[in-house]
Design a protein around this motif. Structure first.
Motif, PDB file in Angstrom:
ATOM      1  N   TRP A  83      -6.091  -4.260  -9.531  1.00  0.00           N
ATOM      2  CA  TRP A  83      -5.517  -5.085  -8.456  1.00  0.00           C
ATOM      3  C   TRP A  83      -6.522  -5.323  -7.348  1.00  0.00           C
ATOM      4  O   TRP A  83      -6.616  -6.425  -6.818  1.00  0.00           O
TER       5      TRP A  83
ATOM      6  N   LEU B  20       3.179  -0.377 -11.344  1.00  0.00           N
ATOM      7  CA  LEU B  20       3.698  -0.853 -10.072  1.00  0.00           C
ATOM      8  C   LEU B  20       4.737   0.103  -9.518  1.00  0.00           C
ATOM      9  O   LEU B  20       4.670   0.523  -8.372  1.00  0.00           O
ATOM     10  N   ALA B 148     -11.745   0.211  -3.489  1.00  0.00           N
ATOM     11  CA  ALA B 148     -11.843  -0.089  -2.062  1.00  0.00           C
ATOM     12  C   ALA B 148     -10.905   0.792  -1.245  1.00  0.00           C
ATOM     13  O   ALA B 148     -10.264   0.340  -0.304  1.00  0.00           O
ATOM     14  N   TYR B 151     -13.740   3.001   3.210  1.00  0.00           N
ATOM     15  CA  TYR B 151     -14.261   1.842   3.920  1.00  0.00           C
ATOM     16  C   TYR B 151     -14.859   2.289   5.241  1.00  0.00           C
ATOM     17  O   TYR B 151     -14.693   3.436   5.663  1.00  0.00           O
TER      18      TYR B 151
ATOM     19  N   ARG C  31      -0.896  -8.544 -10.078  1.00  0.00           N
ATOM     20  CA  ARG C  31      -1.861  -8.268  -9.018  1.00  0.00           C
ATOM     21  C   ARG C  31      -1.301  -8.671  -7.658  1.00  0.00           C
ATOM     22  O   ARG C  31      -1.470  -7.973  -6.663  1.00  0.00           O
ATOM     23  N   LEU C  33       1.828  -8.729  -6.805  1.00  0.00           N
ATOM     24  CA  LEU C  33       2.857  -7.784  -6.403  1.00  0.00           C
ATOM     25  C   LEU C  33       2.262  -6.457  -5.961  1.00  0.00           C
ATOM     26  O   LEU C  33       2.785  -5.788  -5.072  1.00  0.00           O
ATOM     27  N   ALA C  34       1.141  -6.075  -6.571  1.00  0.00           N
ATOM     28  CA  ALA C  34       0.623  -4.724  -6.370  1.00  0.00           C
ATOM     29  C   ALA C  34      -0.344  -4.612  -5.200  1.00  0.00           C
ATOM     30  O   ALA C  34      -0.627  -3.516  -4.733  1.00  0.00           O
ATOM     31  N   THR C  35      -0.878  -5.728  -4.716  1.00  0.00           N
ATOM     32  CA  THR C  35      -1.849  -5.643  -3.629  1.00  0.00           C
ATOM     33  C   THR C  35      -1.124  -5.325  -2.310  1.00  0.00           C
ATOM     34  O   THR C  35      -0.174  -6.010  -1.959  1.00  0.00           O
ATOM     35  N   PRO C  36      -1.556  -4.290  -1.587  1.00  0.00           N
ATOM     36  CA  PRO C  36      -0.880  -3.899  -0.346  1.00  0.00           C
ATOM     37  C   PRO C  36      -0.888  -5.020   0.685  1.00  0.00           C
ATOM     38  O   PRO C  36      -1.824  -5.825   0.729  1.00  0.00           O
ATOM     39  N   PHE C  39      -3.856  -5.486   3.060  1.00  0.00           N
ATOM     40  CA  PHE C  39      -5.183  -5.473   2.425  1.00  0.00           C
ATOM     41  C   PHE C  39      -5.961  -6.712   2.868  1.00  0.00           C
ATOM     42  O   PHE C  39      -5.468  -7.830   2.780  1.00  0.00           O
ATOM     43  N   TYR C  42      -8.840  -6.420   8.014  1.00  0.00           N
ATOM     44  CA  TYR C  42     -10.111  -6.278   8.745  1.00  0.00           C
ATOM     45  C   TYR C  42     -11.319  -6.373   7.831  1.00  0.00           C
ATOM     46  O   TYR C  42     -12.428  -6.589   8.282  1.00  0.00           O
ATOM     47  N   TYR C  44     -12.409  -5.583   3.259  1.00  0.00           N
ATOM     48  CA  TYR C  44     -11.888  -5.411   1.903  1.00  0.00           C
ATOM     49  C   TYR C  44     -11.292  -4.013   1.752  1.00  0.00           C
ATOM     50  O   TYR C  44     -11.834  -3.152   1.053  1.00  0.00           O
ATOM     51  N   TYR C  45     -10.206  -3.744   2.479  1.00  0.00           N
ATOM     52  CA  TYR C  45      -9.476  -2.488   2.379  1.00  0.00           C
ATOM     53  C   TYR C  45      -8.112  -2.673   3.020  1.00  0.00           C
ATOM     54  O   TYR C  45      -7.837  -3.722   3.615  1.00  0.00           O
ATOM     55  N   ARG C  46      -7.262  -1.648   2.922  1.00  0.00           N
ATOM     56  CA  ARG C  46      -5.915  -1.752   3.469  1.00  0.00           C
ATOM     57  C   ARG C  46      -5.967  -1.500   4.976  1.00  0.00           C
ATOM     58  O   ARG C  46      -6.160  -0.364   5.418  1.00  0.00           O
ATOM     59  N   ASN C  49      -4.337   1.334   7.056  1.00  0.00           N
ATOM     60  CA  ASN C  49      -4.844   2.705   6.979  1.00  0.00           C
ATOM     61  C   ASN C  49      -5.589   3.132   8.241  1.00  0.00           C
ATOM     62  O   ASN C  49      -5.646   4.323   8.563  1.00  0.00           O
ATOM     63  N   VAL C  50      -6.153   2.177   8.975  1.00  0.00           N
ATOM     64  CA  VAL C  50      -6.824   2.528  10.230  1.00  0.00           C
ATOM     65  C   VAL C  50      -5.798   3.141  11.181  1.00  0.00           C
ATOM     66  O   VAL C  50      -6.036   4.164  11.820  1.00  0.00           O
ATOM     67  N   ASN C  51      -4.623   2.504  11.244  1.00  0.00           N
ATOM     68  CA  ASN C  51      -3.544   3.056  12.073  1.00  0.00           C
ATOM     69  C   ASN C  51      -3.106   4.418  11.571  1.00  0.00           C
ATOM     70  O   ASN C  51      -2.841   5.328  12.350  1.00  0.00           O
ATOM     71  N   ASP C  52      -2.987   4.539  10.239  1.00  0.00           N
ATOM     72  CA  ASP C  52      -2.563   5.812   9.655  1.00  0.00           C
ATOM     73  C   ASP C  52      -3.446   6.946  10.179  1.00  0.00           C
ATOM     74  O   ASP C  52      -2.961   8.002  10.568  1.00  0.00           O
ATOM     75  N   TRP C  53      -4.756   6.696  10.188  1.00  0.00           N
ATOM     76  CA  TRP C  53      -5.674   7.740  10.647  1.00  0.00           C
ATOM     77  C   TRP C  53      -5.599   7.932  12.150  1.00  0.00           C
ATOM     78  O   TRP C  53      -5.524   9.050  12.651  1.00  0.00           O
TER      79      TRP C  53
END
Lengths: 392, 260, 162
Positions: A83, B20, B148, B151, C31, C33-36, C39, C42, C44-46, C49-53
């Protein structure tokens, strides 16, 4: 563990299962190359193994991702690689290259075996008939004209398959060769070495599979075919060994910062698997035996060839071990070594590794039941044995 | 196993659908999915926050006394089990002997100190070197991550998305410094974040705050009167394995040549 | 490709082609459906996750001034002695949760000679600026705190123990 290793290096991260992965994909690539020699380059003497090579490649290809999945810390997320593949990661290519190759291989097998499948569908009844009908995708026409079309498509698919197979395995070498952090892995020769050893191991495997199937079916081994494989094997093996030795020699001659630890790795930690199994038993001895075999009598020649093939399979496995495990034994502190003794049980132990290695043979046996690669009866036989040139 | 292409397709669809469901549902039950304390603050526009900062970490090897409080603090702050060998930061003890040999040790990452391993014998010099993720400007670990999941943030910190990491450990192989490891409980890659949850709140990383001698210093090169900036402008500094081309942002003062 | 003898949709290549097209369509749908959701926000990443950290809870507080509000006496002793500047939580461990719940969340009070030895035992690799003794030889037996005030550790006779 000896000397100083970083705290995060106390355990080896890529275990026995990751030794299996390049080993198995290598076998796929090698078997496929043999089928291509027959289907694309028209090496007629390889006819007895042409179809067997394809189903062997398929059986191993199906199993190839299993060691990877078992090894993941989060196996259920494995499909993330499909994905959101990271374009800068060598490993991210796995999902796409694998899938592409799988589709090409399945299509090629389908076109080659279609007339067989149709014949089976016509002659069987009940569930078997249903199964074969599904397998045939309802394309039942076996007129010479359609078969000829199948054949042309087969050649195209096999031609696409060659670079795909080379890519599938070359890139596995790149996964290791492009890691600058690891002085034992990092070399541009790595993809080429992986590809050549893949071809070598796949050929050796196919020779053994062929001999065993002949023995099981109480048929004589086609001497010309086996000797032809013997010759190809010799050529690829000599290239492979030269590059493997060249890699070490240039590291030794350049004698960079990491050479003393690499030297220690080879002489103190990997002497048996590197010098003994990979180079001596897995390369030098087979090179000699293969040469002798071509000059020996029919029976002894075949025996020596098959013995060489078995030795080569051990040698290539050792090569994978020496790269994957050896590279991780060497600490990035360049001051110590991490020990690795695979456990017998457990998710990453010897037992699952043996099961994974045995699985392709089970799959192969089943596939050979469904679409026997040797019975070239029905329409296929006519086509392949009669050398009909494409007339349309 | 009957394998036609149709079967393969069916398998593929099942796998995809299963994947999924697995990633969304099971992923929430799996330990890695539940550990991050979720959004207490409103989401911020990070691009604007990042513009204001350029973090840097300075290690003065002359000041480190090998007490290991930084290692303990790090593990407690960041949920790495104390009993685990793996660690986000560690301290190495170097002893260059009179005969030229260099002896390096880091028992349990140095978290219990070095009382049991006092340097003995004839030696020319001895010192401690704290290590941590270098938050490379050109991080090889980020380059190799297949999904990915790891990052680099706009202010130069390399993070791992624990909900996306598949645990393949390629990043661990790619790090020249041994700074990454597989978290023993979460089964995802873990590494020093320079305590991203602290520095984004204006606090110091736990290891810096607990260092009794100031061997570890942290700051923002874009801040007015930045102490680390002053140090880097006034003193000769070095980075680890500069030939790797990773451009570390952890700068070492008085780094001996035997340190790798 | 198709000859006149068979309708194209009966031909093997077309059946195979259909199957491949189906696989590709399934892939793209999956793909999507599965991409967060975040993503690529900012890079090529979710992005989420910056907020999560960033929103993780801290274990260690902001520093010694946090402690001063309640522990003024300790703070005064500490600020006047050689341990001044060493953060309270260096010895007492993470205490960010302590002020809100002082009765339940109690920071560590390290005891035993081994703890002081972490910094003060003789080690040639250790900076000379730090007071060092051979802990095994130096008044073996009693805890260091019997003679030394850990907040203001001065030698006995110079106001060490209060």
């Amino acid at each position: 563990m000896s000397g100083f290793v970083f705290p995060n290096e106390m355990e080896i991260n890529w275990s026995l299962l990751i030794v299996l992965y390049p080993y198995i994909t290598g076998l796929v690539a090698g078997a496929f190359i043999v089928s291509a020699l027959y289907h694309v380059f028209n090496r007629r003497q390889l006819a007895p193994v042409g179809r067997l090579a394809l189903v062997t490649a398929l059986s191993f290809l199906i199993v190839a991702p299993m060691p990877l999945l078992l090894h993941l810390g989060q196996p259920v997320r494995g499909l993330e690689i499909m994905w959101t593949p990271n374009p800068t990661s060598a490993m991210a290519g796995f999902g796409y290259i694998y899938s592409f190759y799988m589709v090409i291989l399945l299509l090629e097998i389908w076109f080659i075996f279609r007339s067989d499948i149709v014949a089976h569908a016509r002659s069987s009844r009940g569930i078997a008939r249903l199964g074969y009908t599904v397998l045939s995708l309802g394309a039942w026409d076996t007129s010479p004209r359609t078969l000829e079309q199948d054949h042309r498509l087969t050649t195209v698919l096999a031609s696409i398959g060659i670079p795909a197979a080379a890519f599938l395995h070359g890139y596995v070498g790149f996964i290791f060769g492009a890691i600058k952090a690891n002085p034992w892995w990092s070399t541009p020769l790595q993809p080429v070495i992986f590809l050549l050893s893949a071809i070598v191991s796949g050929m050796a495997l196919l020779m053994l599979v062929y001999a065993v199937t002949c023995w099981r079916r109480k048929e004589a081994v086609d001497h010309q075919c086996l000797m032809s494989l013997n010759k190809y094997l010799w050529y690829f093996l000599i290239l492979d060994v030269c590059l493997e030795v060249l890699e070490v020699i240039s590291k030794m001659y350049e004698a960079e910062e990491a050479w003393p630890v690499i030297y220690q790795l080879l002489t103190a930690y990997l002497p048996v698997t590197f010098f003994g199994l990979q180079l001596a038993l897995g390369a030098v001895v087979p090179l000699v035996l293969l040469t002798v075999a071509r000059r020996a009598g029919s029976r002894s020649g075949q025996a020596l060839t098959l013995l060489s093939a078995a030795l080569i399979l051990v040698g290539v496995f050792s090569m994978r071990w020496n790269v994957v495990i050896g590279g991780q034994m060497l600490s990035k502190s360049l001051r110590g070594f991490t020990a690795y003794h695979p456990p017998f049980l457990g998710l990453e132990g010897v037992l699952p590794a043996v099961v994974i290695l045995a699985l392709p043979f089970v799959i192969l046996a089943v596939v050979c039941r469904i679409i026997p690669p040797w019975s070239q009866k029905a329409a296929g036989e006519e086509y392949y044995s009669s050398d009909v040139e494409v007339s349309a | 196993m009957r394998l036609s292409r149709r079967d393969f397709l069916v398998k593929g669809v099942q796998l995809a659908a299963g994947g999924l469901v697995a990633t969304t549902v099971v992923g929430k039950v799996w330990p890695a999915g539940t550990t991050l304390a979720q959004g207490k603050e409103a989401p911020r526009d990070w691009t604007r926050v990042w513009e204001e900062h350029e973090w840097a970490f300075v290690v003065d090897t002359r000041r480190c006394i090998g007490c290991g409080r930084c290692v303990v603090a790090c593990k407690k702050e960041n949920g790495v089990p104390l009993e685990a060998e793996v660690t986000r930061t560690w301290v190495e003890q170097y002893a260059v002997m009179a005969d030229g040999r260099t002896e390096v040790i880091s028992p349990h990452g140095g978290q219990d100190g070095f009382a049991e391993t006092k340097v003995t014998g004839e030696m020319s010099k001895a010192f401690f070197v704290p290590k941590l993720c270098n938050q490379c400007e050109k991080p090889p670990c980020v380059k190799v991550c297949p999904v990915a999941a790891t990052y680099q943030t706009g202010d130069g910190v390399v993070l791992v998305d624990r909900e996306r990491c598949i645990g393949c450990r390629y990043c661990i192989q790619a790090c020249p410094y041994g700074a990454r490891f597989l978290h023993p409980e979460l089964h995802v890659a873990d590494k020093c974040t320079w305590c991203y949850h602290r520095i984004t709140k204006g606090l110091l990383p736990a290891c810096v705050q607990t260092c009794p001698t100031g061997a570890r210093q942290f700051g923002d090169l874009k801040a007015p009167d930045s102490a680390v900036k002053k140090i880097l402008e006034e003193q000769p500094s070095n980075v680890l394995k500069p030939a790797m081309g990773t451009e570390p942002q952890v700068y070492y003062l008085a780094l001996d040549r035997v340190v790798i | 490709m198709s000859g006149p003898h068979l309708k194209f949709y009966h031909q093997p290549w077309f059946r195979a082609f259909l199957l491949v097209v189906a696989i590709v369509i399934v892939f793209f749908v999956a793909r999507d459906l599965a991409t967060p959701a975040s993503f690529g926000q900012y890079g090529y990443y979710r992005g989420q996750n910056v907020n999560d950290w960033a929103t993780r809870e801290v274990a260690f507080s902001g520093g010694s001034t946090t402690c001063q509000a309640c522990h003024q006496d300790k703070h005064e002793a500490w600020a006047a002695g050689p341990h001044a500047g060493i953060n309270c939580e260096s010895c007492h461990g993470p205490a960010a949760a302590h002020p809100a719940n002082p009765g339940q969340v109690r920071p560590e009070v390290p005891a035993g000679r081994e703890f002081c030895a972490l910094c003060h035992d003789i080690n040639v690799a250790r900076a000379k600026a730090v007071q060092q003794v051979d802990v095994a030889q130096h008044n073996p037996g009693p805890d260091c705190t019997t003679c030394h005030n850990p907040h203001r550790p001065l030698p006995v006779g110079m106001g060490g123990k209060q």
